[in-house]
Design an enzyme around this catalytic site. Sequence first.
Site, short mmCIF file in Angstrom:
data_model
loop_
_atom_site.label_atom_id
_atom_site.label_comp_id
_atom_site.label_asym_id
_atom_site.label_seq_id
_atom_site.Cartn_x
_atom_site.Cartn_y
_atom_site.Cartn_z
CE LYS A 129 -2.06 1.73 3.68
NZ LYS A 129 -2.87 1.84 4.88
CG ASP A 147 -7.50 3.46 2.36
OD1 ASP A 147 -8.44 3.10 1.59
OD2 ASP A 147 -7.47 4.58 2.89
#
Length: 255
Positions: A129, A147
């Site tokens: 991420k 997320d």
Amino acid sequence: MAVKEETALGRKRRARRMARELAEIHPDAHCELDHTNALELAVATILSAQTTDVRVNEVTPRLFAKFRTAADYAAADRTELEELLKPTGFFRNKTDSVIKLGQALVERFDGEVPRTLDELVTLPGIGRKTANVILGNAFGVPGITVDTHFSRLVQRWRWTTETDPVKIEHAVGALIDKRDWTMLSHRVIFHGRRVCHARKPACGACTLARECPAYGTGPTDFGTAVKLLKGPRVTELADLAEHYHEAPTSRARSR
Ligand code: SF4
């Protein structure tokens, strides 16, 4: 909206219409972590774990003024760094991560932040991420940031049924043009923060309603829903939604 019989092509077209609408709803979408280079963004992203971007932005001006290079972090005085990072919470772990990040950058990358996903994820404190955030926002390489908001929304929208972040990334990547991945990520996250909340989404004040299979998860009454909107553009979001919900047929025809 009934999407039971939706074909793969139908889903792709709907996803792209929603992506265009998101660009209209959230023209201010951007990376909310203040930074001027890849190293600062990498550090800020590590610090953002378990806290808000606002809190990180309060801490980073002093931090970045003092620690300018990977070598500075590698040679940091732990006590001094802990003191600076304290307001972000979990500061001992975060101190450890940024020192190790600095050391790894110095030892393996001549002090520079690498520009590929494969290299970035080898660095301490940098997961997939974070790597995508760095690629998209510091290097202009398209990346999808999955997320908690992004996962929730694309599942609600039935863009994918996957729950694993990497699989979500690939599934959404197949629906949306690569050049749009970074901005799409910001816009979806903005929508998750401001409109489509986890517990009570503002469905009655959302301009994705007609494309969204999860419409009705939150209140559909405009007066109730509008109070659930959050962020600095509440008034603009409410105006857009009022127009949208008042004139469904003309809006639908214009698509
Ligand atoms: S209609 Fe409701 S569930 Fe769908 S995107 Fe909007 S707020 Fe989220």
